[in-house]
Write a protein that holds these residues in place. Structure first.
Motif, PDB file in Angstrom:
ATOM      1  N   ILE A   1      84.394  48.402  67.471  1.00 21.75           N
ATOM      2  CA  ILE A   1      85.088  48.838  68.684  1.00 21.75           C
ATOM      3  C   ILE A   1      85.307  47.631  69.581  1.00 21.75           C
ATOM      4  CG2 ILE A   1      85.045  50.373  70.688  1.00 21.75           C
ATOM      5  CD1 ILE A   1      83.119  52.179  69.194  1.00 21.75           C
ATOM      6  N   PRO A   2      86.554  47.174  69.744  1.00 19.40           N
ATOM      7  CA  PRO A   2      86.817  46.062  70.652  1.00 19.40           C
ATOM      8  C   PRO A   2      86.761  46.535  72.102  1.00 19.40           C
ATOM      9  CG  PRO A   2      88.874  46.902  69.783  1.00 19.40           C
ATOM     10  CD  PRO A   2      87.776  47.694  69.115  1.00 19.40           C
ATOM     11  N   SER A   3      86.575  45.615  73.028  1.00 17.24           N
ATOM     12  CA  SER A   3      86.519  46.006  74.440  1.00 17.24           C
ATOM     13  C   SER A   3      87.865  46.525  74.930  1.00 17.24           C
ATOM     14  CB  SER A   3      86.055  44.833  75.305  1.00 17.24           C
ATOM     15  OG  SER A   3      86.933  43.723  75.133  1.00 17.24           O
TER      16      SER A   3
ATOM     17  N   LEU B   1      75.094  39.907  58.717  1.00 16.87           N
ATOM     18  CA  LEU B   1      76.181  40.042  59.684  1.00 16.87           C
ATOM     19  C   LEU B   1      76.424  38.722  60.414  1.00 16.87           C
ATOM     20  CD1 LEU B   1      75.468  43.577  61.183  1.00 16.87           C
ATOM     21  CD2 LEU B   1      77.504  42.892  59.896  1.00 16.87           C
ATOM     22  N   GLN B   2      75.340  38.062  60.796  1.00 13.90           N
ATOM     23  CA  GLN B   2      75.494  36.771  61.442  1.00 13.90           C
ATOM     24  C   GLN B   2      76.245  35.792  60.545  1.00 13.90           C
ATOM     25  OE1 GLN B   2      71.472  35.553  62.751  1.00 13.90           O
ATOM     26  NE2 GLN B   2      72.317  35.624  64.824  1.00 13.90           N
ATOM     27  N   GLU B   3      75.920  35.825  59.265  1.00 17.99           N
ATOM     28  CA  GLU B   3      76.553  34.908  58.320  1.00 17.99           C
ATOM     29  C   GLU B   3      78.041  35.198  58.159  1.00 17.99           C
ATOM     30  OE1 GLU B   3      76.176  33.585  53.602  1.00 17.99           O
ATOM     31  OE2 GLU B   3      74.631  34.854  54.530  1.00 17.99           O
ATOM     32  N   THR B   4      78.384  36.472  57.928  1.00 16.73           N
ATOM     33  CA  THR B   4      79.789  36.800  57.678  1.00 16.73           C
ATOM     34  C   THR B   4      80.633  36.704  58.938  1.00 16.73           C
ATOM     35  OG1 THR B   4      81.308  38.408  56.687  1.00 16.73           O
ATOM     36  CG2 THR B   4      79.509  39.309  57.981  1.00 16.73           C
ATOM     37  N   LEU B   5      80.085  37.089  60.087  1.00 15.74           N
ATOM     38  CA  LEU B   5      80.843  36.977  61.329  1.00 15.74           C
ATOM     39  C   LEU B   5      80.971  35.522  61.752  1.00 15.74           C
ATOM     40  CD1 LEU B   5      79.406  39.999  63.354  1.00 15.74           C
ATOM     41  CD2 LEU B   5      81.569  39.868  62.138  1.00 15.74           C
ATOM     42  N   GLY B   6      79.890  34.759  61.540  1.00 17.54           N
ATOM     43  CA  GLY B   6      79.914  33.346  61.900  1.00 17.54           C
ATOM     44  C   GLY B   6      80.880  32.539  61.071  1.00 17.54           C
ATOM     45  N   SER B   7      81.208  33.035  59.874  1.00 13.30           N
ATOM     46  CA  SER B   7      82.163  32.317  59.033  1.00 13.30           C
ATOM     47  C   SER B   7      83.588  32.478  59.539  1.00 13.30           C
ATOM     48  CB  SER B   7      82.074  32.841  57.592  1.00 13.30           C
ATOM     49  OG  SER B   7      82.544  34.190  57.517  1.00 13.30           O
ATOM     50  N   ALA B   8      83.802  33.463  60.413  1.00 12.58           N
ATOM     51  CA  ALA B   8      85.143  33.741  60.912  1.00 12.58           C
ATOM     52  C   ALA B   8      85.369  33.235  62.337  1.00 12.58           C
ATOM     53  CB  ALA B   8      85.419  35.246  60.857  1.00 12.58           C
ATOM     54  N   ALA B   9      84.284  33.056  63.093  1.00 12.38           N
ATOM     55  CA  ALA B   9      84.423  32.630  64.489  1.00 12.38           C
ATOM     56  C   ALA B   9      83.063  32.222  65.039  1.00 12.38           C
ATOM     57  CB  ALA B   9      85.003  33.761  65.337  1.00 12.38           C
ATOM     58  N   SER B  10      83.104  31.533  66.155  1.00 16.19           N
ATOM     59  CA  SER B  10      81.860  31.254  66.869  1.00 16.19           C
ATOM     60  C   SER B  10      81.423  32.558  67.515  1.00 16.19           C
ATOM     61  CB  SER B  10      82.095  30.182  67.940  1.00 16.19           C
ATOM     62  OG  SER B  10      80.934  30.010  68.725  1.00 16.19           O
ATOM     63  N   CYS B  11      80.313  33.116  67.060  1.00 15.02           N
ATOM     64  CA  CYS B  11      79.956  34.495  67.402  1.00 15.02           C
ATOM     65  C   CYS B  11      78.482  34.620  67.741  1.00 15.02           C
ATOM     66  CB  CYS B  11      80.309  35.408  66.234  1.00 15.02           C
ATOM     67  SG  CYS B  11      79.807  37.108  66.444  1.00 15.02           S
ATOM     68  N   THR B  12      78.186  35.368  68.802  1.00 14.24           N
ATOM     69  CA  THR B  12      76.819  35.694  69.173  1.00 14.24           C
ATOM     70  C   THR B  12      76.642  37.201  69.110  1.00 14.24           C
ATOM     71  OG1 THR B  12      76.679  33.790  70.672  1.00 14.24           O
ATOM     72  CG2 THR B  12      75.045  35.544  70.965  1.00 14.24           C
ATOM     73  N   ILE B  13      75.657  37.648  68.351  1.00  9.59           N
ATOM     74  CA  ILE B  13      75.361  39.080  68.282  1.00  9.59           C
ATOM     75  C   ILE B  13      74.267  39.395  69.293  1.00  9.59           C
ATOM     76  CG2 ILE B  13      74.571  40.982  66.828  1.00  9.59           C
ATOM     77  CD1 ILE B  13      75.620  39.496  64.420  1.00  9.59           C
ATOM     78  N   ILE B  14      74.556  40.310  70.197  1.00 12.30           N
ATOM     79  CA  ILE B  14      73.584  40.677  71.225  1.00 12.30           C
ATOM     80  C   ILE B  14      73.171  42.131  71.048  1.00 12.30           C
ATOM     81  CG2 ILE B  14      74.588  39.010  72.835  1.00 12.30           C
ATOM     82  CD1 ILE B  14      75.799  41.460  74.322  1.00 12.30           C
ATOM     83  N   ASP B  15      72.063  42.499  71.689  1.00 14.34           N
ATOM     84  CA  ASP B  15      71.564  43.868  71.592  1.00 14.34           C
ATOM     85  C   ASP B  15      72.314  44.782  72.556  1.00 14.34           C
ATOM     86  OD1 ASP B  15      70.122  46.138  71.090  1.00 14.34           O
ATOM     87  OD2 ASP B  15      68.310  45.497  72.142  1.00 14.34           O
TER      88      ASP B  15
ATOM     89  N   LEU C   1      87.792  41.185  59.753  1.00 16.72           N
ATOM     90  CA  LEU C   1      87.852  41.445  61.192  1.00 16.72           C
ATOM     91  C   LEU C   1      88.771  40.447  61.892  1.00 16.72           C
ATOM     92  CD1 LEU C   1      84.090  42.228  61.959  1.00 16.72           C
ATOM     93  CD2 LEU C   1      86.000  43.837  62.086  1.00 16.72           C
ATOM     94  N   ALA C   2      88.709  39.173  61.476  1.00 14.98           N
ATOM     95  CA  ALA C   2      89.551  38.145  62.088  1.00 14.98           C
ATOM     96  C   ALA C   2      91.030  38.418  61.850  1.00 14.98           C
ATOM     97  CB  ALA C   2      89.166  36.768  61.550  1.00 14.98           C
ATOM     98  N   GLN C   3      91.353  38.953  60.672  1.00 19.06           N
ATOM     99  CA  GLN C   3      92.737  39.296  60.367  1.00 19.06           C
ATOM    100  C   GLN C   3      93.211  40.487  61.191  1.00 19.06           C
ATOM    101  OE1 GLN C   3      92.865  39.959  56.142  1.00 19.06           O
ATOM    102  NE2 GLN C   3      92.358  37.835  55.635  1.00 19.06           N
ATOM    103  N   HIS C   4      92.325  41.470  61.372  1.00 12.86           N
ATOM    104  CA  HIS C   4      92.701  42.695  62.085  1.00 12.86           C
ATOM    105  C   HIS C   4      92.644  42.541  63.605  1.00 12.86           C
ATOM    106  CE1 HIS C   4      91.653  45.431  58.388  1.00 12.86           C
ATOM    107  NE2 HIS C   4      92.660  44.605  58.167  1.00 12.86           N
ATOM    108  N   TYR C   5      91.821  41.619  64.078  1.00 14.24           N
ATOM    109  CA  TYR C   5      91.648  41.410  65.523  1.00 14.24           C
ATOM    110  C   TYR C   5      91.789  39.928  65.872  1.00 14.24           C
ATOM    111  CZ  TYR C   5      89.859  46.194  65.510  1.00 14.24           C
ATOM    112  OH  TYR C   5      89.724  47.557  65.362  1.00 14.24           O
ATOM    113  N   PRO C   6      92.987  39.351  65.630  1.00 11.59           N
ATOM    114  CA  PRO C   6      93.178  37.918  65.889  1.00 11.59           C
ATOM    115  C   PRO C   6      93.021  37.547  67.360  1.00 11.59           C
ATOM    116  CG  PRO C   6      95.281  39.010  65.443  1.00 11.59           C
ATOM    117  CD  PRO C   6      94.213  39.982  65.102  1.00 11.59           C
TER     118      PRO C   6
END
Length: 406
Positions: free
Chosen positions: A53-55, A122-136, A91-96
């Motif tokens: 869910i994007p913001s 998740l950190q690995e796959t998301l991090g491969s697409a963008a600089s990403c921080t997963i928060i609680d 995700l990067a393709q669908h939400y550029p």
């Protein structure tokens, strides 16, 4: 066979919009939901996958299995998950517009229930697409889910009706000499034929709950790992709570703490029964439980701090000289008076010390003052309530009071 979605499409849309408003306020770019109950709440489907869910913009439910069924159950956009290692790229393709941000992404997830191994992946796959921080983001979810819609309240009321009818039917076969297990099986039969899905969900790690518990006499007061006022002997170390093969006897308390789940939503109810008469000590404690729940009903108004209801209950126990037995005994006492219910049996808010959240209309809570006496048993009562502008409205339908059987 056609599958009709349980959750109204408009309600799913409203929930997503509410979550997006929270994300925008907190500076979160997107939310990734992973747990079955959270998936159901925000999509209307519990198929295996991940809800992104994007913001701002439309959500997508990435499904591993079953894509076909997910499309029948939800109005949210459904896409095949594919190989998980490429999920970040998908995700990067669908939400550029999100994954192209130079400042990096802040993605919230339900980390209170997310396994560490999956978190790392998740950190690995998301991090491969963008600089990403997963928060609680679990607190965002739990706060949103505290306020029930009229549709949700209707589901809880339907579950309450099933419990009331089932207990009424099962009481006809309660007799001296029947085992806890045998009588609980009759209750479960009555619940199932009326629509109970057969399980009740909990969010807490390693916390499990069956349809409920029927525990009698000394077996009821045997402590257990379960975070509640009554444990029960259970059927062994692999199932160390709830019903046992103990025989129900005369003049011993029978604690009937049962629930029901209809369309995912639960009701929680406890009644105390006895074949004959309770010993004086237990009768006095049971009377105190009714006094405590009546006091809680008066205090459950919008704006009341949850912790104050617990403090009032503690004060009432002290006045009755029952503090040592309230919600358990000794080191095994549970430190709460009640808890939120909904899709899970351990939702927010909690009527406990330090939980200073204010009651709001739309909250649904189970209030369960109980007293434990080692060697004798457990007595008490539990009702579920909806907080309204006018105060607490009882959702539990089975009549209050001690159940006296000849």
């Amino acid at each position: 066979m056609d599958i009709v979605a349980d959750v109204p499409e408009a309600l799913v849309s409203e929930r997503i919009i509410r979550l997006q408003a929270v994300m925008q306020k907190e500076g979160v770019d997107a939310f990734l939901l992973t747990q079955n109950v959270d998936l159901y709440y925000f999509s209307g489907s519990m198929q295996n996958g991940y809800l992104f869910i994007p913001s701002t913009g439309d959500a997508t439910f990435y499904v591993r299995r079953s894509v076909q069924r997910a499309k029948l159950e939800t109005a949210v956009k459904v896409a095949e998950l594919g190989a998980f290692r490429f999920f970040g790229e998908t995700l990067a393709q669908h939400y550029p517009y999100l994954f192209g941000k130079e400042s990096g992404l802040r993605i919230a997830a339900d980390l209170d229930v997310l396994p560490t191994q999956l978190y790392a992946k998740l950190q690995e796959t998301l991090g491969s697409a963008a600089s990403c921080t997963i928060i609680d983001g679990s607190t965002y979810i739990r706060k949103l889910r505290m306020i029930k819609s009229p549709w949700e309240i209707g589901r809880i009321e339907a579950a309450a009706k099933v419990v009331s009818e089932s207990l009424t039917a099962a009481l006809h076969v309660l007799r001296e000499g029947i085992s806890e297990l045998e009588w609980m099986a009759r209750i479960e039969y009555e619940l199932r034929i009326r629509g109970h899905i057969g399980l009740m969900r909990m969010r807490g790690f390693n916390q499990e709950i069956t349809t409920g518990m029927v525990i009698s006499g000394p077996a009821a007061a045997v402590p257990s790992y379960f975070d509640g006022p009554a444990g029960g002997l259970g059927l062994g170390a692999a199932s160390p709570q709830s019903v046992s093969r103990s025989i129900i006897k005369r003049n011993e308390p029978i604690l009937i703490d049962i629930g029901c789940c209809v369309d995912g939503y639960v009701i929680d109810q406890t009644r105390t029964a006895v074949l004959g008469k309770l010993p004086e000590t237990l009768q006095r404690a049971y009377d105190a439980s009714e006094t405590l729940i009546a006091k809680a009903e008066e205090m459950m108004v919008p704006g009341a701090p949850c912790s104050k209801l617990y403090e009032a209950a503690l004060a009432g126990c002290a006045s009755a000289n029952l503090s040592d037995h309230f919600m358990g005994f000794g080191a095994d006492q549970a430190k709460f008076l009640g808890h939120g219910i909904g899709l899970e049996i351990d939702e927010w808010p909690v009527l406990a010390k330090g939980f200073d959240m204010l009651l709001e209309p739309g909250m649904v809570l189970a209030v369960e003052p109980k007293f434990t006496f080692p060697g004798l048993g457990v007595v008490g009562i539990e009702n579920s309530y909806l907080i309204t502008d006018q105060g607490a409205r009882k959702l539990t339908q089975f009549k209050d009071g001690l159940i006296l059987l000849p």
